[in-house]
Each structure stands twice: as structure tokens, then as C-alpha cells.
Design a protein around this motif. Structure first.
Motif, PDB file in Angstrom:
ATOM      1  N   GLN A  49       0.842  -1.201   0.000  1.00  0.00           N
ATOM      2  CA  GLN A  49       0.000   0.000   0.000  1.00  0.00           C
ATOM      3  C   GLN A  49       0.877   1.250   0.000  1.00  0.00           C
ATOM      4  O   GLN A  49       0.684   2.167  -0.795  1.00  0.00           O
ATOM      5  N   THR A  50       1.875   1.267   0.880  1.00  0.00           N
ATOM      6  CA  THR A  50       2.781   2.420   0.971  1.00  0.00           C
ATOM      7  C   THR A  50       3.663   2.526  -0.271  1.00  0.00           C
ATOM      8  O   THR A  50       3.840   3.622  -0.827  1.00  0.00           O
ATOM      9  N   ASN A  64      -4.328   5.176  -7.672  1.00  0.00           N
ATOM     10  CA  ASN A  64      -3.990   4.781  -6.299  1.00  0.00           C
ATOM     11  C   ASN A  64      -5.138   4.030  -5.626  1.00  0.00           C
ATOM     12  O   ASN A  64      -6.293   4.439  -5.698  1.00  0.00           O
ATOM     13  N   LYS A  65      -4.785   2.944  -4.962  1.00  0.00           N
ATOM     14  CA  LYS A  65      -5.784   2.125  -4.272  1.00  0.00           C
ATOM     15  C   LYS A  65      -5.677   2.305  -2.766  1.00  0.00           C
ATOM     16  O   LYS A  65      -4.595   2.521  -2.221  1.00  0.00           O
ATOM     17  N   PHE A  66      -6.833   2.183  -2.118  1.00  0.00           N
ATOM     18  CA  PHE A  66      -6.921   2.272  -0.667  1.00  0.00           C
ATOM     19  C   PHE A  66      -7.459   0.940  -0.154  1.00  0.00           C
ATOM     20  O   PHE A  66      -8.504   0.466  -0.601  1.00  0.00           O
ATOM     21  N   SER A  67      -6.727   0.346   0.775  1.00  0.00           N
ATOM     22  CA  SER A  67      -7.016  -1.035   1.172  1.00  0.00           C
ATOM     23  C   SER A  67      -7.515  -1.131   2.605  1.00  0.00           C
ATOM     24  O   SER A  67      -7.163  -0.324   3.465  1.00  0.00           O
ATOM     25  N   MET A  68      -8.324  -2.155   2.814  1.00  0.00           N
ATOM     26  CA  MET A  68      -8.786  -2.508   4.162  1.00  0.00           C
ATOM     27  C   MET A  68      -8.766  -4.029   4.280  1.00  0.00           C
ATOM     28  O   MET A  68      -9.152  -4.739   3.348  1.00  0.00           O
ATOM     29  N   ASN A  90      -2.021  14.575   2.388  1.00  0.00           N
ATOM     30  CA  ASN A  90      -1.444  13.570   3.296  1.00  0.00           C
ATOM     31  C   ASN A  90      -1.588  12.158   2.735  1.00  0.00           C
ATOM     32  O   ASN A  90      -1.686  11.189   3.491  1.00  0.00           O
ATOM     33  N   LEU A  91      -1.614  12.042   1.403  1.00  0.00           N
ATOM     34  CA  LEU A  91      -1.817  10.741   0.768  1.00  0.00           C
ATOM     35  C   LEU A  91      -0.763   9.729   1.219  1.00  0.00           C
ATOM     36  O   LEU A  91      -1.080   8.552   1.451  1.00  0.00           O
ATOM     37  N   LYS A  92       0.496  10.160   1.344  1.00  0.00           N
ATOM     38  CA  LYS A  92       1.569   9.235   1.698  1.00  0.00           C
ATOM     39  C   LYS A  92       1.420   8.670   3.108  1.00  0.00           C
ATOM     40  O   LYS A  92       2.020   7.646   3.433  1.00  0.00           O
ATOM     41  N   ASP A  93       0.628   9.334   3.925  1.00  0.00           N
ATOM     42  CA  ASP A  93       0.472   8.892   5.323  1.00  0.00           C
ATOM     43  C   ASP A  93      -0.650   7.875   5.495  1.00  0.00           C
ATOM     44  O   ASP A  93      -0.807   7.309   6.586  1.00  0.00           O
TER      45      ASP A  93
END
Length: 454
Positions: A55-56, A77-81, A409-412
Motif C-alpha cells: 500500500q505504501t 492509487n488504491k486504498f485497502s482494508m 497527506n496521501l503518503k500517510d
């Protein structure tokens, strides 16, 4: 005197190979089920850990390659859970092998992404993954049948029954001694496996452990009561074995399969396909329509975003593009809710039907308390929908104002974790207990008839 009688009964029972073979099978398969169940869950933990790192890494790569265009960064960019498995998941895998435990989606239309899962060999899905719950649900009953089917009939067939009746007037007490010896042997084996599971899976000593222990003991008690009821009919060993095996096949295989067919027929889910179609049409058809057709309902959905200037003079803008994506999800709302209602109806039907079938009831309760059932997965999906909405609303202003990606703050933002809420339906324990008591009452009624204990 009674203690000596029990000691003698234990010696007679353990002197035969059937007892040792049965116990050995349960222990070997139980330990194997623990190993395979834990290995399966450990593999999921490993995948989740790698996904957190990726993810990072992927976010940094997207910023590096597409950083000059903020809309393009969020396009890729993907956001994971991740649906984190609890310690009990290694005991009862449930539906974790068929439902995705990791959801990764971009800020585009969610309904077209949330159901994505890994490609799995269908043969593997058909055979399933072994865990210790399989041993308790299906193998323990078979060993109980092997231990009890000839409890009385063997004495009759070898001519011992008439001698025994001539020496005592308490025939039921003698039978109960024999049954109790086998009950203690099975329960002792079950407790060995449960203790090993607690240590091997690092399970906490809490109410969940107490409830599952009580559930499994009741389930094993049900099979002893069922065997007790069949042998109380006074039939031959062949009849008892055939009847008990037939009941095992019926309760453990035929009825669950039949109920599944009833579910599919009674509650079909064409909305699943319709949901995807609605989402795709809701997005793709907007390419050929005036921008107002997209932006008017979009601003109605998010009135707080009206304050950002919309570049209506441009033929393409990320403002309009993400608005189209949102309209795809909005157009699929009705079919999504209809599908969820059908799944809820299926769950309700299954829970009601399970009250009459201890095997189904036990499996449902184990999966519920392990957090590996369908309800836990639906909770996971709903949690991701809320997270996806938060991500959209958080980054929409930066996209619409075409800010520098480095100002966000995408990288965080890393991988989010979801822990399912465990549930336990105590009505299930009551239903198994009631069925067991009814079987015991029927058995005692049969034994009190002289013609059945001659």
C-alpha cells in the motif's frame, strides 16, 4: 462396588481395538485440523502484512509517476482494508476461504470493485479447507456411532443378555454404565483437542471459549442421545449401524444440501448481476450526455462541494469525471439494497431452519463466534464503504482545486484494519439441549417397556 463396576467396564471397553482406533483417529485428525486451520489463517496474516507494505510502496510510485496530475494519481492509487482474522478463525475457517478478506479499491465507482476477489481453483473450493471444527462436526459423530451401535445388541447376539437379566433387575443402570464409559472417553478426547486448540491458537480464556466449549459438549451429547434412542429400540447391530449412519448422512450431508437448494430457489439474487450493470451504465452513459446531467445529481448528493469552481468550459475535468463515477454508485443503490435484503432473508431462513438440525446450528454458531460467517463479511463490506466515502470526501477538494499532490497527506494513509464483531445466539444452545433431552426421554420410555429389554 459401583466404582469397581465402572473400572471393569472401562477395562472391557479399552481392551478392544475399536476404542483405541476411534480415539486415535479423532486425535490425529484433530491435530491435523488445528495445523491446517492455523496455517490457512497464518497465510492470510502474511498476505495482509505484505498488502500493508505494498500500500505504501504503490502510493509512493503513483506519486512519483503521476505526481504532476493529482486526478491521475487518485485514478491509479488504491486504498485497502483488511478483515483481520481472530484467533478462533483457525478453529473454524467458515467463509473466509470464499469471501475476500482484503479489499483494495481506487476512488472510482466502488460497486464495480468491492466484490473483486482472488482467482481460486474451483476444485479447492469444492473440497474446502480442513479445520478442527470439521472433526467435531462430522468425525466425532461417526466415532460415537461406532462406540455405541452394538451396546445392547451385541450382548443379545452373544447370549449374554438373558444371563444379565437373570442377575439384576436394574438393566437400565447397566446400560447407562456402558454408555457413560463411552461418553467419558469421547468427552475426554474432545477436551484434549480443545485444550490443545487454546494453547496452539493462543485463544483467550473468556466467555467465547466457555460458550464454544458448552456448544461442542451439547453437540456431542446430542449424538449420544440419538444413539441411545436407536439402541433402545432393541434391534440388531446391523439395523442400529445402518440407521445411525443413515441419520448421519441425512443430518450432515443431505439436509444441509437440500436447504441450500431451497435457499437458492426461494431467495435468488439476480440483483447481484443487476447491481454491476446499473453501476456500469450509470457511469458510462454519462460520457454522451451534457455535463449538467452528471453534476446536478452530484451536487445534490454532496451539497458541500458546490463551493468549488466547476470548469464547465472544459471538455474534460477530473471534477466531472469523479462526478460520473459517483453517479455510477448512486444508480446502483436500489439493486445493492435489494441484494442485501435477499442476503439478510437467507440468513434469517438459515437461522430458523438450524434450530431443528443440531449440525447446522453448531456450525453456524461456531462461525459466528469465530467471526468467519457471512454476517462478518457483510460487516466488512459495509465498513469499507464508509471508509471509501471518507477517502472521497477527504481528497475531493484537493482534486477539484487541482492542488499539488505533495500538499496532501496521501503518503500517510496506510492499510486500514477491520475486526468483525463476534456474535453468539444462545437460542442455538437451547435448541440443541431441548432436542437432546427429548431423545433421552424417548430412550428411557423405550427401555421401560419390558418387550424392548427382554
Amino acid at each position: 462396588m459401583r466404582k469397581n463396576t465402572y473400572n471393569l467396564e472401562f477395562k472391557l471397553f479399552l481392551s478392544g481395538s475399536t476404542a483405541w482406533i476411534g480415539i486415535a483417529i479423532l486425535l490425529i485428525t484433530g491435530f491435523a485440523g488445528l495445523y491446517f486451520g492455523k496455517s490457512f489463517i497464518d497465510n492470510q496474516h502474511s498476505v495482509i502484512k505484505k498488502a500493508s507494505i505494498l500500500q505504501t510502496e504503490n502510493t509512493l510510485k503513483n506519486v512519483e509517476h503521476f505526481g504532476k496530475d493529482i486526478g491521475l494519481v487518485f485514478f491509479h492509487n488504491k486504498f485497502s482494508m483488511a478483515n483481520l482474522p481472530g484467533n478462533w478463525a483457525g478453529f473454524a475457517i467458515g467463509q473466509r476461504d470464499v469471501n475476500p478478506y482484503l479489499i483494495s479499491a481506487t476512488m472510482l465507482a466502488l460497486e464495480g470493485q468491492i466484490y473483486d476477489t482472488d482467482i481460486t481453483n474451483p476444485v479447492t473450493l469444492l473440497s474446502g479447507n480442513m479445520d478442527i471444527s470439521f472433526v467435531f462436526l462430522y468425525l466425532f459423530p461417526l466415532v460415537i456411532i461406532a462406540f455405541t451401535y452394538n451396546l445392547i445388541s451385541e450382548l443379545k447376539e452373544f447370549g449374554i443378555w438373558s444371563v444379565l437379566r437373570a442377575q439384576t433387575n436394574h438393566i437400565i443402570a447397566v446400560i447407562w454404565q456402558k454408555l457413560l464409559v463411552r461418553l467419558v472417553s469421547i468427552l475426554f478426547t474432545a477436551l484434549i483437542l480443545l485444550t490443545t486448540a487454546v494453547l496452539y491458537l493462543n485463544i483467550k480464556l473468556d466467555t467465547t471459549l466457555f460458550t464454544i466449549t458448552l456448544l461442542l459438549l451439547l453437540y456431542l451429547g446430542f449424538w449420544f442421545a440419538l444413539s441411545f434412542c436407536i439402541i433402545s429400540l432393541g434391534k440388531s447391530s446391523n439395523y442400529n449401524a445402518s440407521a445411525l449412519i443413515a441419520i448421519w448422512v441425512l443430518i450432515c450431508i443431505v439436509i444441509p444440501a437440500a436447504l441450500n437448494l431451497v435457499l437458492i430457489r426461494q431467495y435468488p439474487i439476480p440483483e447481484a448481476l443487476q447491481n454491476v450493470i446499473n453501476q456500469r451504465e450509470g457511469y458510462h452513459e454519462k460520457w454522451d450526455m451534457p455535463k449538467e446531467v452528471t453534476m446536478k445529481p452530484f451536487f445534490a448528493h454532496y451539497p458541500q462541494l458546490r463551493k468549488f469552481p466547476f470548469p464547465s468550459d472544459k471538455s474534460f475535468s477530473w471534477f466531472w469525471y469523479y462526478g460520473m463515477q459517483q453517479m455510477g454508485d448512486d444508480q446502483a443503490i436500489k439493486s445493492k439494497k435489494a441484494m442485501e435484503n435477499k442476503l439478510d432473508a437467507r440468513q434469517h431462513f438459515t437461522k430458523v431452519a438450524a434450530l431443528f438440525f443440531p449440525t447446522i446450528q453448531t456450525q453456524l454458531m461456531l462461525n459466528e463466534m469465530a467471526g468467519t460467517d457471512l454476517s462478518a463479511h457483510l460487516q466488512f463490506q459495509e465498513s469499507y464503504r464508509k471508509y471509501h466515502e471518507q477517502v472521497r470526501l477527504h481528497f475531493y477538494p484537493a482534486i477539484f482545486l487541482e492542488q499539488d499532490i505533495h500538499r496532501t497527506n496521501l503518503k500517510d494513509i496506510g492499510l486500514k484494519q477491520f475486526i468483525p464483531q463476534k456474535k453468539s445466539n444462545l437460542n442455538g444452545l437451547l435448541s440443541i439441549a431441548v432436542i437432546t433431552l427429548l431423545l433421552i426421554a424417548m430412550s428411557l420410555f423405550n427401555f421401560r417397556k419390558a418387550r424392548l429389554i427382554r
